[in-house]
Design a protein around this motif. Sequence first.
Motif, PDB file in Angstrom:
ATOM      1  N   TRP A 282       0.829  -1.202   0.000  1.00 51.97           N
ATOM      2  CA  TRP A 282       0.000   0.000   0.000  1.00 51.97           C
ATOM      3  C   TRP A 282       0.863   1.252   0.000  1.00 51.97           C
ATOM      4  O   TRP A 282       0.526   2.240  -0.633  1.00 51.97           O
ATOM      5  CB  TRP A 282      -0.945  -0.018   1.199  1.00 51.97           C
ATOM      6  CG  TRP A 282      -2.018  -1.045   1.065  1.00 51.97           C
ATOM      7  CD1 TRP A 282      -2.448  -1.597  -0.115  1.00 51.97           C
ATOM      8  CD2 TRP A 282      -2.758  -1.675   2.105  1.00 51.97           C
ATOM      9  NE1 TRP A 282      -3.412  -2.532   0.152  1.00 51.97           N
ATOM     10  CE2 TRP A 282      -3.637  -2.605   1.487  1.00 51.97           C
ATOM     11  CE3 TRP A 282      -2.781  -1.545   3.495  1.00 51.97           C
ATOM     12  CZ2 TRP A 282      -4.513  -3.385   2.229  1.00 51.97           C
ATOM     13  CZ3 TRP A 282      -3.661  -2.318   4.217  1.00 51.97           C
ATOM     14  CH2 TRP A 282      -4.511  -3.226   3.595  1.00 51.97           C
ATOM     15  N   MET A 283       1.974   1.201   0.732  1.00 50.74           N
ATOM     16  CA  MET A 283       2.828   2.384   0.776  1.00 50.74           C
ATOM     17  C   MET A 283       3.567   2.572  -0.538  1.00 50.74           C
ATOM     18  O   MET A 283       4.080   3.650  -0.816  1.00 50.74           O
ATOM     19  CB  MET A 283       3.818   2.267   1.923  1.00 50.74           C
ATOM     20  CG  MET A 283       3.113   2.491   3.249  1.00 50.74           C
ATOM     21  SD  MET A 283       4.214   2.437   4.634  1.00 50.74           S
ATOM     22  CE  MET A 283       3.060   2.814   5.942  1.00 50.74           C
TER      23      MET A 283
ATOM     24  N   VAL B 235       2.005   2.093  -3.366  1.00 52.31           N
ATOM     25  CA  VAL B 235       0.871   2.288  -4.290  1.00 52.31           C
ATOM     26  C   VAL B 235       0.569   1.011  -5.075  1.00 52.31           C
ATOM     27  O   VAL B 235       0.130   1.070  -6.213  1.00 52.31           O
ATOM     28  CB  VAL B 235       1.109   3.495  -5.232  1.00 52.31           C
ATOM     29  CG1 VAL B 235      -0.198   4.121  -5.644  1.00 52.31           C
ATOM     30  CG2 VAL B 235       1.953   4.549  -4.559  1.00 52.31           C
ATOM     31  N   ARG B 236       0.831  -0.142  -4.480  1.00 53.72           N
ATOM     32  CA  ARG B 236       0.399  -1.400  -5.061  1.00 53.72           C
ATOM     33  C   ARG B 236      -0.730  -1.954  -4.203  1.00 53.72           C
ATOM     34  O   ARG B 236      -1.090  -1.334  -3.203  1.00 53.72           O
ATOM     35  CB  ARG B 236       1.562  -2.416  -5.065  1.00 53.72           C
ATOM     36  CG  ARG B 236       2.759  -1.971  -5.859  1.00 53.72           C
ATOM     37  CD  ARG B 236       3.834  -3.040  -5.878  1.00 53.72           C
ATOM     38  NE  ARG B 236       4.552  -3.141  -4.616  1.00 53.72           N
ATOM     39  CZ  ARG B 236       4.514  -4.192  -3.818  1.00 53.72           C
ATOM     40  NH1 ARG B 236       3.777  -5.227  -4.131  1.00 53.72           N
ATOM     41  NH2 ARG B 236       5.218  -4.214  -2.709  1.00 53.72           N
ATOM     42  N   ILE B 237      -1.289  -3.122  -4.564  1.00 50.45           N
ATOM     43  CA  ILE B 237      -2.355  -3.664  -3.729  1.00 50.45           C
ATOM     44  C   ILE B 237      -1.927  -4.894  -2.940  1.00 50.45           C
ATOM     45  O   ILE B 237      -2.629  -5.300  -2.040  1.00 50.45           O
ATOM     46  CB  ILE B 237      -3.626  -3.998  -4.534  1.00 50.45           C
ATOM     47  CG1 ILE B 237      -3.278  -4.755  -5.781  1.00 50.45           C
ATOM     48  CG2 ILE B 237      -4.397  -2.748  -4.840  1.00 50.45           C
ATOM     49  CD1 ILE B 237      -4.484  -5.087  -6.622  1.00 50.45           C
TER      50      ILE B 237
END
Lengths: 162, 346
Positions: free
Chosen positions: B53-54, B56-58
Amino acid sequence: MQAIKKFFKTFLLYELVKGMALTGRYFFARKITVQFPEEKTPQSFRFRGLHAQRRYANGEERCIGCKLCEAVCPALAIKIEVAEREDGTRRTTQYDIDLFKCIFCGFCEESCPVDAIVETRVLEYHGEKRGDLYYTKAMLLANGDKLEEQIAKDRAADAKYR
Amino acid sequence: MMELLQILEQTGQGLFGSAWLPVWTVVKILAIVLPIMGAVAYLTLAERWVIAWMQVRIGPNRVGYFGLLQPIADGVKLLFKEIIVPSSSNKALFVLAPIMALAPSLAAWAVVPFNDGMALSNVNAGLLYILALTSLSVYGIIIAGWASNSKYAFLGAVRSAAQIVSYEIAMGFALVCVLLASQSMNLGDIVNGQKGGYGLLNWYLIPLFPMFLVYVISGVAETNRAPFDMAEGESEIVAGFHVEYSGMAFALFFLAEYANMILVSFLTAIMFLGGWLSPVPFLPDSFIWLLAKVSFILFLFLWFRATFPRYRYDQLMRLGWKVFIPLTIVWVVVVAAWMQTPLWVW
């Protein structure tokens, strides 16, 4: 004064906290992952994927066996044999592209005087045994027949830039 | 709850007779170790999610609902992999090393109190026991590095040994401050020493704030986590001390690392954040508070890893010897002096 400021900045880990604030912000950012089989990124009409050989509208194959693509291919992935057909035209008897060697540079398409060999938008293909990715003339023509509509549309879209 | 335990005790005594005490202890050990193993498994998943998440992936979302079965799948994969023992390694030590790494990080849980009086053994020198066992876990790493007979593994082991030695001291002095403040080495008593009418303001976090920072940072260094993961340093020495390990032996090192992370988080919560005590006076104290605090510190661990690049080796040593140790020694004196004045209200 400067020294005191620096002292507090160091001991209160000011810069580290700043860095963590940045990653903390991104924690809540919208994720940009494209979940491939379900979602796909947009493709350009110049996309260079799996090869195909085209035919004219009357069903005649375009390739005239000039071997320009074979000459220009930097990976030596194309093999062509040529012979005269009964009607006296020059045609290929063998036209193979080894997809393991191919680097998808598009030079073959670029060099072709009759737009016979093209690269399509297909990128999801695979081989299950040895030799599956050695595309012969018949396979390339079959590709062309299957995808002609999309191929023609893409060439038309690109035509005004050429 | 208490009545239920008493009934259990009586029926157990009737069933097993004099063998009841060992049986009951084993049950208690299982009740601690199994949830820890589960927590370790899901901490790996949480780590992958948080870091994703940090960035910018899931993160993992394929195995089971939202990827919830991912740690199980990973575990099964590692279980079925072959354990390769290098031919030039010292075989006995090579096999012993992962066990040496994991055993202390599980044994240390014996004295951790989960609620008022709820510890496997209520040892009076609990803090010493913890300090001893957490430093013991470095032997697993050193033995692994030496027994592998590989230069990368050896470099990793050497780094890890030097690092733990340096940070152990700072960590110890930070704990001396806690000892001074609480006047006890019993972890349960340390938490109860932070009890008071003002909730959050009674925690040792307030008077010992610099020690809290030192302890958390040393804890990160102690567990070999980024940005102090010099012993692994994938971009410098491949995988460091566990470069020759595969399959379940490799998994044991990871279990140890994550179990240590959870342990350090529990200790931080117990010693600085008031353990199971509620942060506000009007809410009751409960185990849930402890879990919340531990989760927050674990999140910090993951947050650090997503944010900071790895320290250079000399920077690590400078931070340990020239910043932390002087700082902690000064603070020990400050706290000791402070406690002689009426200004000490904790």
